[in-house]
Design an enzyme around this catalytic site. Structure first.
Site, mmCIF file in Angstrom:
data_model
loop_
_atom_site.group_PDB
_atom_site.id
_atom_site.type_symbol
_atom_site.label_atom_id
_atom_site.label_comp_id
_atom_site.label_asym_id
_atom_site.label_seq_id
_atom_site.Cartn_x
_atom_site.Cartn_y
_atom_site.Cartn_z
ATOM 1 N N ASP A 93 0.468 -1.543 0.036
ATOM 2 C CA ASP A 93 -0.116 -0.274 -0.459
ATOM 3 C C ASP A 93 0.322 1.165 -0.443
ATOM 4 O O ASP A 93 0.557 2.915 -0.848
ATOM 5 C CB ASP A 93 -0.915 -0.071 0.979
ATOM 6 C CG ASP A 93 -2.025 0.777 1.175
ATOM 7 O OD1 ASP A 93 -2.486 1.043 -0.046
ATOM 8 O OD2 ASP A 93 -3.394 0.696 1.999
ATOM 9 N N TRP A 151 -0.736 8.847 4.715
ATOM 10 C CA TRP A 151 -0.429 7.710 4.171
ATOM 11 C C TRP A 151 0.799 7.441 4.405
ATOM 12 O O TRP A 151 1.582 6.204 4.075
ATOM 13 C CB TRP A 151 -0.746 7.755 2.934
ATOM 14 C CG TRP A 151 0.074 9.452 2.315
ATOM 15 C CD1 TRP A 151 -0.443 10.746 2.054
ATOM 16 C CD2 TRP A 151 1.322 9.975 2.204
ATOM 17 N NE1 TRP A 151 -0.089 11.180 1.545
ATOM 18 C CE2 TRP A 151 1.534 11.011 1.907
ATOM 19 C CE3 TRP A 151 1.772 9.147 2.288
ATOM 20 C CZ2 TRP A 151 2.236 11.618 1.374
ATOM 21 C CZ3 TRP A 151 3.669 10.039 2.337
ATOM 22 C CH2 TRP A 151 3.703 10.994 1.942
ATOM 23 N N ASN A 152 1.291 7.542 5.743
ATOM 24 C CA ASN A 152 2.571 7.252 5.592
ATOM 25 C C ASN A 152 2.683 6.059 6.863
ATOM 26 O O ASN A 152 3.794 5.628 6.886
ATOM 27 C CB ASN A 152 4.158 8.290 6.223
ATOM 28 C CG ASN A 152 3.400 9.129 7.683
ATOM 29 O OD1 ASN A 152 1.988 9.508 8.023
ATOM 30 N ND2 ASN A 152 4.097 9.854 8.214
ATOM 31 N N LYS A 175 -11.454 7.745 8.713
ATOM 32 C CA LYS A 175 -10.935 7.483 7.558
ATOM 33 C C LYS A 175 -9.555 7.555 6.097
ATOM 34 O O LYS A 175 -8.338 8.604 7.666
ATOM 35 C CB LYS A 175 -11.955 9.062 6.124
ATOM 36 C CG LYS A 175 -11.517 9.008 5.335
ATOM 37 C CD LYS A 175 -11.194 10.371 4.635
ATOM 38 C CE LYS A 175 -10.372 11.393 3.959
ATOM 39 N NZ LYS A 175 -8.936 11.001 3.387
ATOM 40 N N GLU A 178 -6.264 8.284 1.008
ATOM 41 C CA GLU A 178 -6.777 7.599 -0.074
ATOM 42 C C GLU A 178 -6.061 7.241 -1.480
ATOM 43 O O GLU A 178 -6.296 5.767 -2.009
ATOM 44 C CB GLU A 178 -7.783 8.826 -1.518
ATOM 45 C CG GLU A 178 -6.947 9.797 -1.653
ATOM 46 C CD GLU A 178 -7.429 10.371 -2.768
ATOM 47 O OE1 GLU A 178 -8.339 9.936 -3.374
ATOM 48 O OE2 GLU A 178 -7.945 11.987 -2.638
ATOM 49 N N THR A 231 -4.105 21.683 6.310
ATOM 50 C CA THR A 231 -5.580 20.469 6.362
ATOM 51 C C THR A 231 -5.525 21.075 7.409
ATOM 52 O O THR A 231 -7.088 21.287 7.988
ATOM 53 C CB THR A 231 -5.353 18.937 6.003
ATOM 54 O OG1 THR A 231 -4.581 18.607 4.776
ATOM 55 C CG2 THR A 231 -6.764 18.308 5.822
ATOM 56 N N GLU A 249 -2.217 16.107 14.607
ATOM 57 C CA GLU A 249 -0.648 15.588 14.315
ATOM 58 C C GLU A 249 -0.772 16.295 13.288
ATOM 59 O O GLU A 249 -0.806 15.282 12.113
ATOM 60 C CB GLU A 249 -0.757 14.017 14.170
ATOM 61 C CG GLU A 249 -1.359 13.706 16.413
ATOM 62 C CD GLU A 249 -0.300 14.081 16.959
ATOM 63 O OE1 GLU A 249 1.016 14.833 16.897
ATOM 64 O OE2 GLU A 249 -0.727 13.620 18.354
ATOM 65 N N CYS A 283 6.378 12.997 9.481
ATOM 66 C CA CYS A 283 6.283 14.240 10.296
ATOM 67 C C CYS A 283 7.475 14.192 11.053
ATOM 68 O O CYS A 283 7.633 15.852 10.737
ATOM 69 C CB CYS A 283 5.019 13.917 11.119
ATOM 70 S SG CYS A 283 4.540 12.808 11.733
ATOM 71 N N GLU A 461 -1.195 12.340 21.635
ATOM 72 C CA GLU A 461 -1.552 11.282 20.622
ATOM 73 C C GLU A 461 -0.588 10.142 21.976
ATOM 74 O O GLU A 461 0.558 10.552 22.427
ATOM 75 C CB GLU A 461 -1.423 10.757 19.643
ATOM 76 C CG GLU A 461 -2.074 11.599 18.842
ATOM 77 C CD GLU A 461 -2.220 10.688 17.156
ATOM 78 O OE1 GLU A 461 -2.118 10.797 16.373
ATOM 79 O OE2 GLU A 461 -3.772 10.311 17.239
HETATM 80 P P1 NDP Z 1 -3.463 15.741 3.794
HETATM 81 O O1 NDP Z 1 -2.912 17.170 4.541
HETATM 82 O O2 NDP Z 1 -2.674 16.155 2.419
HETATM 83 O O3 NDP Z 1 -4.219 14.805 4.316
HETATM 84 C C1 NDP Z 1 -4.069 14.376 5.539
HETATM 85 C C2 NDP Z 1 -5.577 13.644 5.740
HETATM 86 O O4 NDP Z 1 -6.445 14.323 5.789
HETATM 87 C C3 NDP Z 1 -6.230 12.789 4.097
HETATM 88 O O5 NDP Z 1 -7.339 11.466 5.082
HETATM 89 C C4 NDP Z 1 -6.972 13.523 3.578
HETATM 90 O O6 NDP Z 1 -7.673 12.799 2.603
HETATM 91 C C5 NDP Z 1 -7.980 14.577 4.465
HETATM 92 N N1 NDP Z 1 -8.534 15.390 4.293
HETATM 93 C C6 NDP Z 1 -7.439 16.402 3.011
HETATM 94 N N2 NDP Z 1 -8.282 17.401 3.503
HETATM 95 C C7 NDP Z 1 -9.093 17.182 4.363
HETATM 96 C C8 NDP Z 1 -10.652 18.558 4.436
HETATM 97 N N3 NDP Z 1 -10.635 19.829 4.224
HETATM 98 N N4 NDP Z 1 -11.497 17.842 5.447
HETATM 99 C C9 NDP Z 1 -10.828 16.232 5.964
HETATM 100 N N5 NDP Z 1 -10.241 16.205 6.041
HETATM 101 C C10 NDP Z 1 -9.324 15.880 4.853
HETATM 102 O O7 NDP Z 1 -2.003 14.975 4.761
HETATM 103 P P2 NDP Z 1 -1.290 14.271 3.732
HETATM 104 O O8 NDP Z 1 -1.782 12.807 3.695
HETATM 105 O O9 NDP Z 1 -0.394 13.984 2.461
HETATM 106 O O10 NDP Z 1 0.229 13.522 4.646
HETATM 107 C C11 NDP Z 1 1.375 14.014 5.208
HETATM 108 C C12 NDP Z 1 1.523 15.084 5.903
HETATM 109 O O11 NDP Z 1 0.777 14.569 7.443
HETATM 110 C C13 NDP Z 1 2.704 15.691 5.996
HETATM 111 O O12 NDP Z 1 2.365 17.416 6.459
HETATM 112 C C14 NDP Z 1 2.844 15.108 7.399
HETATM 113 O O13 NDP Z 1 3.785 15.473 8.157
HETATM 114 C C15 NDP Z 1 1.763 14.966 8.282
HETATM 115 N N6 NDP Z 1 1.909 13.896 9.274
HETATM 116 C C16 NDP Z 1 1.414 14.126 10.604
HETATM 117 C C17 NDP Z 1 2.378 13.220 11.468
HETATM 118 C C18 NDP Z 1 2.185 13.506 12.956
HETATM 119 O O14 NDP Z 1 1.932 12.830 13.451
HETATM 120 N N7 NDP Z 1 2.111 14.651 13.453
HETATM 121 C C19 NDP Z 1 2.959 11.844 11.092
HETATM 122 C C20 NDP Z 1 2.195 11.625 9.767
HETATM 123 C C21 NDP Z 1 2.347 12.532 8.778
HETATM 124 P P3 NDP Z 1 -6.327 12.633 1.497
HETATM 125 O O15 NDP Z 1 -5.210 12.887 1.365
HETATM 126 O O16 NDP Z 1 -7.509 11.856 1.100
HETATM 127 O O17 NDP Z 1 -7.521 14.004 -0.145
#
Ligand code: NDP
Length: 487
Positions: A93, A151-152, A175, A178, A231, A249, A283, A461
């Protein structure tokens, strides 16, 4: 290569499908081949998931905490028994190397279920003496919680949210990103097998739009998001407009400060783990590596030598160190930052390419990359890249390193390498970051709270702190005498 689940969603203790939802192709990042086809959630699916969570939550809240914990601990055992199969699924995945997913992904999910399964029975309110009358506090669940994942670390993120939520008597609708929709479904199935009643952990697939529908749903009391700062701001704004609880987070651009007296091999190893593990998609990565001038040359030599030995390739080969990035889009993003770094005047010291590997020509690979001659004001030193790109900077004094390390909107993590323990604690005490490591990097045991300062997030968390974020305190005043009333 196939990894097709029984259906796209998991609602009320079973798989669920609604083929009216738009198609979602699940792509293996190492070959770009499709490994599963799912459907995004329609508003009907979202409604069913929230309703089944709402209906199940009240009786779950009345289950003895010890019994709730027992189910979570059983789920942890099942995860550990199926570690290999789940690690393989996570590798397909995400594209992350199997040598990582075998030790880090289902394993950390199991740790969370075990920790919260054990801790919950001892998570009680207080008794407060009031000189005759007395008071006590109860820790009550919030109700229906929404979890939204990046997704990480898909299964880890799902479990880090589900375990404390369920332990405290909540229900969850989760959720996944994707990009990585599969392992949350596996976790849901395992929770059911462990005895979790239907409706308490539901999974719906979708992009941001589905996430926003969940956050805005009137029956939802809390949202916990792992994602980017952009986001997080949107999700928090929507949640707070309805006075909902939120745990955010978010991202980072964390510093690792390496003093002249540091153990060279440990410091190099820490910086590499803090930049290249999970192909840099973490992150808390320490992507700004500050080297004191006396160690600079020795460190760079050894770092270069060890980085050249990193093996990129087939993620399912146990000898592979680094797999591809999660998607073509993410690879483009990382490569554009590598181009930008050169345009800004940084020196591309190592890597920077997108190799075409034999048998994996279509994979989303990027070489581990090191920039030197980086200035604090360059965008590659200020913005989160989320790929295997390290920025090396140099400094003279402790005060200078602290000031420059803190000069960022983020505050997720920080590391210090030195043999001088007084200095290590002094520096950590001044770093503006939620997680700090001394002579280590990126270790996140469930026993320690995890979360960010400044723009990197709100709430925590893991650890006992997470239980507070999934419960609310009710204060009860108990009179033992008569009511004194002037009327
Ligand atoms: P995104 O912010 O793009 O997406 C995170 C999640 O939020 C996805 O499931 C996304 O859906 C969903 N999402 C997007 N827009 C909305 C909205 N308006 N309302 C509700 N949900 C929404 O992050 P990435 O998936 O690209 O992940 C990378 C980011 O996550 C990096 O900035 C990283 O630092 C951070 N991260 C933080 C961690 C922590 O614990 N602090 C750990 C791991 C990552 P979809 O993508 O399916 O469209």
């Amino acid at each position: 290569m196939r990894a097709q689940p029984k259906a796209s969603h998991y609602i009320n203790g079973d798989f669920a499908e609604d083929t009216q939802g738009a198609g979602l192709d699940v792509i293996y990042p190492a070959t770009a081949e499709r490994i599963a086809q799912l459907h995004l959630a329609t508003p009907n699916v979202v409604e069913l998931a929230v309703e089944s969570a709402r209906a199940a939550q009240a009786s779950w809240a009345r289950v003895k905490p010890m019994e709730r914990g027992r189910i979570l601990r059983k789920a942890a055992d099942i995860l550990r028994t199926r570690n290999e199969e789940l690690a393989r699924l996570e590798t397909l995945d995400t594209g992350k190397a199997i040598q990582e997913t075998l030790v880090a992904d289902p394993a950390s999910a199991a740790d969370a279920l075990e920790f919260f399964g054990c801790a919950i029975a001892a998570h009680n309110g207080d008794h407060i003496e009031l000189g005759g009358p007395f008071g006590y506090t109860r820790r009550e669940p919030l109700g229906v919680c929404v979890g939204i994942g990046a997704w990480n670390y898909p299964i880890q993120i799902a479990a880090w949210k589900a375990a404390p939520a369920l332990a405290t008597g909540n229900a969850m609708v989760f959720k996944p990103s994707e990009n990585t929709p599969l392992s949350a479904l596996a976790l849901a199935e395992i929770l059911t097998e462990a005895g979790l009643p239907g409706g308490l952990f539901n999974v719906v697939q979708g992009a941001g739009e589905v996430g926003a529908q969940l956050v805005g749903h009137p029956a939802v009391a809390k949202v916990s998001l792992t994602g980017s700062v952009a986001t997080g701001k949107k999700v928090m704004a929507l949640a707070s407009s309805q006075m909902k609880h939120g745990t955010m987070e978010l991202g980072g651009k964390s510093p690792i400060v390496i003093f002249d007296d540091a153990d060279l091999e440990n410091a190099v190893g820490g910086a590499m783990l803090g930049n290249f593990y999970s192909t840099g998609q973490i992150c808390s990565n320490g992507t700004r590596v500050f080297l004191q001038k006396g160690i600079y040359d020795r460190f760079l030599d050894r770092l270069s030598e060890r980085t050249r030995a990193i093996r990129l390739g087939d993620p399912l080969d146990p000898d592979t160190h680094l797999g591809p990035l999660v998607s073509a889009e993410q690879r483009e993003r990382v490569l554009s930052y590598i181009t930008l770094g050169q345009e800004e005047g940084a020196h591309l010291h190592l890597g920077g390419g997108a190799p075409s590997l034999q048998g994996f020509e279509k994979g989303f690979f990027v070489e581990p990359t090191i920039f030197t001659e980086v200035r604090d004001d360059m965008r590659i030193a200020r913005e989160e890249i989320f790929g295997p790109v390290m920025c090396v900077l140099s400094f003279d004094t402790e005060e200078e390193a602290i000031a420059r390390a803190n000069d960022t909107e983020f505050g997720l993590a920080a590391g210090v390498f030195t043999r001088d323990m007084a200095r290590a604690h002094r520096v950590v005490g001044q770093l503006q970051a939620g997680s700090c490591w001394i002579n280590a990097y990126n270790l996140t045991p469930v026993e320690l709270p995890f979360g960010g300062f400044k723009s990197s997030g709100i709430g925590r968390e893991n650890a006992l702190a997470a239980l507070d974020h999934y419960s609310q305190i009710k204060a009860v005043y108990v009179e033992t005498g008569n009511v004194e009333s002037p009327y």
